[in-house]
Design a protein around this motif. Structure first.
Motif, short mmCIF file in Angstrom:
data_model
loop_
_atom_site.label_atom_id
_atom_site.label_comp_id
_atom_site.label_asym_id
_atom_site.label_seq_id
_atom_site.Cartn_x
_atom_site.Cartn_y
_atom_site.Cartn_z
N GLU A 207 -14.33 -73.52 19.78
CA GLU A 207 -15.71 -73.68 19.33
C GLU A 207 -16.50 -72.41 19.66
O GLU A 207 -16.14 -71.68 20.59
CB GLU A 207 -16.38 -74.87 20.04
CG GLU A 207 -15.73 -76.21 19.76
CD GLU A 207 -16.46 -77.34 20.48
OE1 GLU A 207 -17.47 -77.06 21.18
OE2 GLU A 207 -16.03 -78.49 20.35
N ILE A 220 -18.08 -62.97 14.26
CA ILE A 220 -17.93 -63.53 12.91
C ILE A 220 -18.23 -62.48 11.86
O ILE A 220 -17.52 -62.38 10.85
CB ILE A 220 -18.84 -64.77 12.76
CG1 ILE A 220 -18.28 -65.92 13.60
CG2 ILE A 220 -18.97 -65.19 11.30
CD1 ILE A 220 -19.20 -67.12 13.69
N VAL A 253 -27.04 -74.73 13.70
CA VAL A 253 -25.76 -74.28 14.25
C VAL A 253 -25.40 -75.19 15.43
O VAL A 253 -26.18 -75.35 16.37
CB VAL A 253 -25.84 -72.81 14.71
CG1 VAL A 253 -24.65 -72.46 15.60
CG2 VAL A 253 -25.89 -71.88 13.51
N ILE A 258 -18.57 -74.89 14.20
CA ILE A 258 -18.19 -73.51 13.89
C ILE A 258 -17.04 -73.13 14.79
O ILE A 258 -17.13 -73.26 16.01
CB ILE A 258 -19.38 -72.54 14.08
CG1 ILE A 258 -20.54 -72.96 13.17
CG2 ILE A 258 -18.95 -71.11 13.77
CD1 ILE A 258 -21.75 -72.07 13.26
N ARG A 259 -15.95 -72.67 14.20
CA ARG A 259 -14.75 -72.36 14.97
C ARG A 259 -14.33 -70.91 14.73
O ARG A 259 -14.49 -70.36 13.63
CB ARG A 259 -13.60 -73.28 14.55
CG ARG A 259 -13.91 -74.77 14.67
CD ARG A 259 -13.79 -75.27 16.09
NE ARG A 259 -14.29 -76.64 16.21
CZ ARG A 259 -13.75 -77.57 16.99
NH1 ARG A 259 -12.71 -77.28 17.75
NH2 ARG A 259 -14.28 -78.77 17.06
N PHE A 270 -12.49 -67.35 11.08
CA PHE A 270 -13.63 -68.18 11.46
C PHE A 270 -13.92 -69.18 10.34
O PHE A 270 -13.51 -69.00 9.20
CB PHE A 270 -14.89 -67.33 11.72
CG PHE A 270 -15.52 -66.80 10.45
CD1 PHE A 270 -16.50 -67.52 9.79
CD2 PHE A 270 -15.09 -65.60 9.90
CE1 PHE A 270 -17.07 -67.05 8.61
CE2 PHE A 270 -15.65 -65.12 8.72
CZ PHE A 270 -16.63 -65.85 8.08
N ILE A 272 -17.46 -71.56 9.28
CA ILE A 272 -18.82 -72.02 9.56
C ILE A 272 -19.07 -73.29 8.76
O ILE A 272 -18.84 -73.33 7.55
CB ILE A 272 -19.85 -70.95 9.17
CG1 ILE A 272 -19.70 -69.71 10.05
CG2 ILE A 272 -21.27 -71.51 9.25
CD1 ILE A 272 -20.62 -68.56 9.65
N THR A 273 -19.54 -74.31 9.43
CA THR A 273 -19.91 -75.57 8.77
C THR A 273 -21.34 -75.92 9.16
O THR A 273 -21.72 -75.78 10.32
CB THR A 273 -18.96 -76.70 9.20
OG1 THR A 273 -17.60 -76.30 8.92
CG2 THR A 273 -19.26 -77.99 8.45
N VAL A 310 -19.30 -76.14 4.06
CA VAL A 310 -18.63 -74.95 4.59
C VAL A 310 -19.04 -73.77 3.70
O VAL A 310 -18.44 -73.56 2.64
CB VAL A 310 -17.10 -75.11 4.58
CG1 VAL A 310 -16.43 -73.85 5.15
CG2 VAL A 310 -16.68 -76.34 5.38
#
Length: 383
Positions: A207, A220, A253, A258-259, A270, A272-273, A310
């Protein structure tokens, strides 16, 4: 006899009028999501949008008998001018966007005025609609009018397609969004790929840490600018834009959505959601006052949403043709899917936009059994 006039936006009051127009034109469209007016004004105000550090724009209003009946922006991105022509932009290519009009005659006149401005600036070709950066709301919606867009995606009237094509524009690129039911697990083959990755000691999917927001954003951004560099329409994000995006997105956020994937300790991918903010802002009708800000603040503390979007995903270029790339993608998707369902009550995911020729991402989307739900089209015309 009524006469149509098209004039440049020059004042703060003009900008407010520019932002207000869609609220009237889409008043009867149940699938249009009214943007927060403060955000919409920020987008077109140079002092509040880092994109203007490498771009310039001219906004226009169409008026008929003193009544505003249409709008458009014409703009030039100096970083886009430096991109390879085979990637869509390049020398002499300007854009227009933020297009709305009451009828085709007005729409065609607005497009012609935007083209005129671009020619005056030395441009030889126009792409549109792009509103205003490629990272904001590119493309015209041509499929998927029957449901609202998710956060940071656009909406449009179905008739705009015919108006734009009637003005001599040809399709250049399609941008796709995919939707899927995230309450269900993925197919067995995907689960096997994920389990294999979990046994691989070289892989770590973590994470992000929101308390280190700037550091994580820099990681990122490095992956993004490498991963997307060869894509159609790519323009590198700049520090002023990253700063602005950070301010806008930081409230939505969440660490578990987000990974970052690491290989041998090095960040290489990466995902992002974002919770679909549109679900929260649609009832506010563009206004945070008098009570909208309190409702939004309460929602942001722990959003419960139907949809997760996403908007961005990337794997460093050196891994993009490898099995590792899809393995990392499936692992990030699965971990975020679990968090979305169990912690936020989400039942639906939306991935995109994805370029129509991005076979790697399209294959990943189709392997997890998602389907195209919206299509956006970018048009081009030689001036």
């Amino acid at each position: 006899m009524s006469s149509l006039t098209i004039r440049p936006v020059t004042t703060k009051a003009d900008r407010k009028t520019f932002v207000d127009l869609p609220f009237r034109l889409y008043a009867d469209d149940p699938n249009w999501v009214p943007p927060l007016k403060s955000e919409a004004l920020g987008l077109i105000t140079p002092e509040k949008n880092g994109w203007f550090s490498h771009a310039k724009a001219q906004l226009f209003l169409a008026e008929l008998d003193g009544r505003v009946v249409g709008r458009i922006s014409a703009h030039i991105d100096t970083l886009a001018l430096e991109q390879p022509p085979e990637q869509g932009f390049g020398p002499g290519v300007g854009q227009w966007g933020l297009f709305d009009a009451e009828n085709e005659e007005i729409g065609r006149a607005l497009i012609a005025r935007a083209e005129e401005w671009l020619r005056e600036q030395g441009m030889k070709r126009a792409l549109g609609p792009i509103s205003m950066s490629i990272w904001e709301e590119p493309g015209l919606l041509i499929e998927g009018y029957d449901h609202p867009p998710t956060v940071m995606m656009g909406h449009a009237k179905p008739e705009y397609r015919g108006w734009i094509e009637g003005a001599g524009y040809q399709p250049v690129k399609q941008l796709l969004t995919y939707e899927l039911d995230i309450t269900q697990g993925f197919p067995p083959i995907v689960e096997r790929i994920i389990k294999s990755g979990e046994r691989n000691e070289r892989i770590r999917v973590r994470e992000v840490d929101k308390s280190k927001f700037e550091e994580e954003a820099a990681i990122i951004l490095d992956i993004l600018n490498d991963a997307w560099a060869d894509n159609w329409g790519f323009v590198p994000l700049t520090p002023p834009e990253i700063k602005d995006v950070g301010v806008k997105l930081k409230p939505i956020v969440f660490n578990d959505l987000i990974r970052i994937a690491e290989l041998d300790g090095r960040p290489v991918a990466f995902m992002i959601t974002l919770p679909d903010l549109n679900e929260a802002i649609k009832p506010l009708n563009g206004n945070l006052f008098p009570f909208g800000w309190a409702k939004l603040l309460l929602w942001l503390r722990r959003p419960r949403v139907r949809t997760m979007r996403v908007p961005l995903m990337g794997v460093v270029k050196e891994l993009q043709s490898s099995r590792m790339a899809s393995q990392l993608a499936f692992m990030m998707i699965e971990y975020i899917r679990r968090a979305s369902v169990t912690r936020y009550g989400a039942s639906r995911g939306e991935i995109g936009w994805i370029l129509d020729d991005n076979q790697g991402m399209r294959s990943i989307a189709e392997t997890i059994e998602s389907k195209v739900n919206k299509v956006y089209q970018v048009y081009g015309k030689d001036l």
